[in-house]
Design an enzyme around this catalytic site. Structure first.
Site, PDB file in Angstrom:
ATOM      1  CE1 TYR A   1      71.153  58.487  80.558  1.00 55.51           C
ATOM      2  CE2 TYR A   1      72.542  56.562  80.897  1.00 55.51           C
ATOM      3  CZ  TYR A   1      72.351  57.822  80.346  1.00 55.51           C
ATOM      4  OH  TYR A   1      73.339  58.404  79.595  1.00 55.51           O
TER       5      TYR A   1
ATOM      6  CG  ASN B   1      74.287  65.899  73.798  1.00 58.88           C
ATOM      7  OD1 ASN B   1      74.996  64.917  73.952  1.00 58.88           O
ATOM      8  ND2 ASN B   1      74.389  66.983  74.575  1.00 58.88           N
TER       9      ASN B   1
ATOM     10  CE  LYS C   1      70.849  58.618  77.167  1.00 54.17           C
ATOM     11  NZ  LYS C   1      70.967  59.762  76.242  1.00 54.17           N
TER      12      LYS C   1
HETATM   13  N1  LIG Z   1      79.289  61.182  79.926  1.00 52.12           N
HETATM   14  C1  LIG Z   1      79.120  59.891  79.671  1.00 52.12           C
HETATM   15  O1  LIG Z   1      79.908  59.046  80.120  1.00 52.12           O
HETATM   16  C2  LIG Z   1      77.989  59.427  78.800  1.00 52.12           C
HETATM   17  C3  LIG Z   1      77.907  58.062  78.495  1.00 52.12           C
HETATM   18  C4  LIG Z   1      76.888  57.609  77.674  1.00 52.12           C
HETATM   19  C5  LIG Z   1      75.952  58.491  77.161  1.00 52.12           C
HETATM   20  N2  LIG Z   1      76.034  59.803  77.485  1.00 52.12           N
HETATM   21  C6  LIG Z   1      75.021  60.691  76.890  1.00 52.12           C
HETATM   22  O2  LIG Z   1      75.680  61.752  76.204  1.00 52.12           O
HETATM   23  C7  LIG Z   1      74.875  62.933  76.265  1.00 52.12           C
HETATM   24  C8  LIG Z   1      75.681  64.073  76.875  1.00 52.12           C
HETATM   25  O3  LIG Z   1      76.156  63.660  78.143  1.00 52.12           O
HETATM   26  P1  LIG Z   1      77.061  64.568  79.086  1.00 52.12           P
HETATM   27  O4  LIG Z   1      77.908  63.628  79.868  1.00 52.12           O
HETATM   28  O5  LIG Z   1      77.690  65.655  78.326  1.00 52.12           O
HETATM   29  O6  LIG Z   1      75.922  65.115  80.074  1.00 52.12           O
HETATM   30  P2  LIG Z   1      75.744  66.505  80.834  1.00 52.12           P
HETATM   31  O7  LIG Z   1      74.813  66.239  81.957  1.00 52.12           O
HETATM   32  O8  LIG Z   1      77.062  67.121  81.141  1.00 52.12           O
HETATM   33  O9  LIG Z   1      75.007  67.398  79.726  1.00 52.12           O
HETATM   34  C9  LIG Z   1      73.656  67.271  79.456  1.00 52.12           C
HETATM   35  C10 LIG Z   1      73.142  68.652  79.091  1.00 52.12           C
HETATM   36  O10 LIG Z   1      71.722  68.535  78.860  1.00 52.12           O
HETATM   37  C11 LIG Z   1      71.109  69.685  79.414  1.00 52.12           C
HETATM   38  N3  LIG Z   1      69.696  69.413  79.704  1.00 52.12           N
HETATM   39  C12 LIG Z   1      69.172  68.692  80.722  1.00 52.12           C
HETATM   40  N4  LIG Z   1      67.833  68.750  80.664  1.00 52.12           N
HETATM   41  C13 LIG Z   1      67.507  69.495  79.587  1.00 52.12           C
HETATM   42  C14 LIG Z   1      66.280  69.905  79.015  1.00 52.12           C
HETATM   43  N5  LIG Z   1      65.103  69.565  79.558  1.00 52.12           N
HETATM   44  N6  LIG Z   1      66.310  70.663  77.901  1.00 52.12           N
HETATM   45  C15 LIG Z   1      67.491  71.033  77.346  1.00 52.12           C
HETATM   46  N7  LIG Z   1      68.690  70.682  77.855  1.00 52.12           N
HETATM   47  C16 LIG Z   1      68.687  69.912  78.960  1.00 52.12           C
HETATM   48  C17 LIG Z   1      71.916  69.994  80.670  1.00 52.12           C
HETATM   49  O11 LIG Z   1      71.720  71.338  81.103  1.00 52.12           O
HETATM   50  C18 LIG Z   1      73.334  69.683  80.213  1.00 52.12           C
HETATM   51  O12 LIG Z   1      73.972  70.839  79.697  1.00 52.12           O
HETATM   52  C19 LIG Z   1      73.644  62.549  77.071  1.00 52.12           C
HETATM   53  O13 LIG Z   1      72.625  62.155  76.193  1.00 52.12           O
HETATM   54  C20 LIG Z   1      74.126  61.370  77.900  1.00 52.12           C
HETATM   55  O14 LIG Z   1      73.052  60.538  78.306  1.00 52.12           O
HETATM   56  C21 LIG Z   1      77.017  60.300  78.289  1.00 52.12           C
END
Ligand SMILES: NC(=O)c1ccc[n+]([C@@H]2O[C@H](COP(=O)([O-])OP(=O)(O)OC[C@H]3O[C@@H](n4cnc5c(N)ncnc54)[C@H](O)[C@@H]3O)[C@@H](O)[C@H]2O)c1
Length: 250
Positions: free
Chosen positions: A155, A91, A159
């Site tokens: 990105y 994730n 993805k």
């Molecule tokens: N929020 C959205 O609308 C959305 C939409 C589509 C996909 N996503 C995907 O869902 C997932 C979670 O998204 P989110 O919105 O909770 O994002 P977020 O940025 O809130 O959380 C991502 C987490 O990853 C951690 N992280 C970053 N780099 C890291 C590393 N090198 N090693 C370990 N951890 C690391 C961060 O500290 C953070 O806690 C991601 O893969 C994101 O791409 C999110």
């Protein structure tokens, strides 16, 4: 439907906050033992502590998914605590929106490193245990953005890469009782998203294109993750589940 996740061990990378934090809570509610892993050790600890305070089994591990030694250490600690990892959710993600002509190559590299290399590193570390136990789940978090948004060449490429990674790995792992799937969320209302200066603009744009008329919450992605991790999804592998309220490429 019994998801049969009791006592399974679920490790979610980047679960200190946001969607990942909702996933570990959802797994814990189903009786799974959870590993809250994040590069931000403070957030990982706070998320795990809140789960333990609520009576669930959880540990926090600080881990940078781009660093092989850090990932191997995480696997060792998780195995020491719970005997092995049954469910891996890749994730963790990082990106910065910049038009390609203005993008410093280091931004491209970092996006690829966290999203693609990080998923590779974690799968490589966790799969041997799953193969030995003849049961496992790998769930890779992609994004609806794989269809492409301006400013998101890195990105979108990462993805979209996750989808190919998922398909190929599913073909390698099926014979070991391991399924490998991806989830592609659309716009999800995380706290982080709501703190963005352009949040209202983004929300309105997402709403205008959203067939179901509301925006997703982290729990919507967490529920899809529970399903793919469960025995109910045992015949589903190599697929991408869109959690977008019906919005796809536009
Ligand atoms: N929020 C959205 O609308 C959305 C939409 C589509 C996909 N996503 C995907 O869902 C997932 C979670 O998204 P989110 O919105 O909770 O994002 P977020 O940025 O809130 O959380 C991502 C987490 O990853 C951690 N992280 C970053 N780099 C890291 C590393 N090198 N090693 C370990 N951890 C690391 C961060 O500290 C953070 O806690 C991601 O893969 C994101 O791409 C999110």
């Amino acid at each position: 439907m019994d998801l049969n996740l009791k006592d399974k061990v679920a490790l979610v990378t980047g679960s200190g906050r946001g969607i990942g934090a909702a996933m570990v809570r959802a797994f814990a509610r189903e009786g799974a033992r959870v590993v809250v892993s994040d590069i931000d050790g403070g957030n990982a600890s706070a998320t795990a502590r809140a789960l333990v305070d609520d009576g669930f089994e959880a540990i926090a591990l600080e881990c940078d998914v781009t660093d092989v030694a850090s990932v191997q250490h995480m696997e060792k600690m998780a195995t020491q605590a719970f005997g092995g990892v049954d469910i891996l959710v890749n994730n963790a993600a990082w990106t910065k929106d910049v038009y390609l002509t203005k993008m410093d190559p280091s931004l491209w590299d970092k996006t690829m490193d966290v999203i693609l290399k990080g998923s590779f590193n974690c799968a490589q570390a966790m799969l041997p245990g799953m193969m030995a136990r003849r049961w496992g789940r790998v769930i890779n978090i992609s994004s609806r953005s794989l269809f492409g948004n301006p400013g998101q060449t890195s990105y979108a490429a990462a993805k979209a890469g996750i989808v190919g990674f998922t398909r190929a790995l599913s073909q390698e792992q099926g014979k070991f009782g391991i399924t490998v799937n991806a989830i592609a969320p659309g716009f999800i209302m995380t706290e982080q998203m709501q703190s963005l200066p352009k949040f209202e603009q983004l929300r309105e744009a997402a709403m205008a294109r959203n067939p179901v008329g509301f925006l997703g919450e982290p729990e919507d992605v967490a529920n899809a993750t529970l399903f793919l991790a469960s025995d109910a999804a045992r015949y589903i592998s190599g697929t991408t589940l869109y959690v977008t309220g019906g919005r796809y490429s536009s």
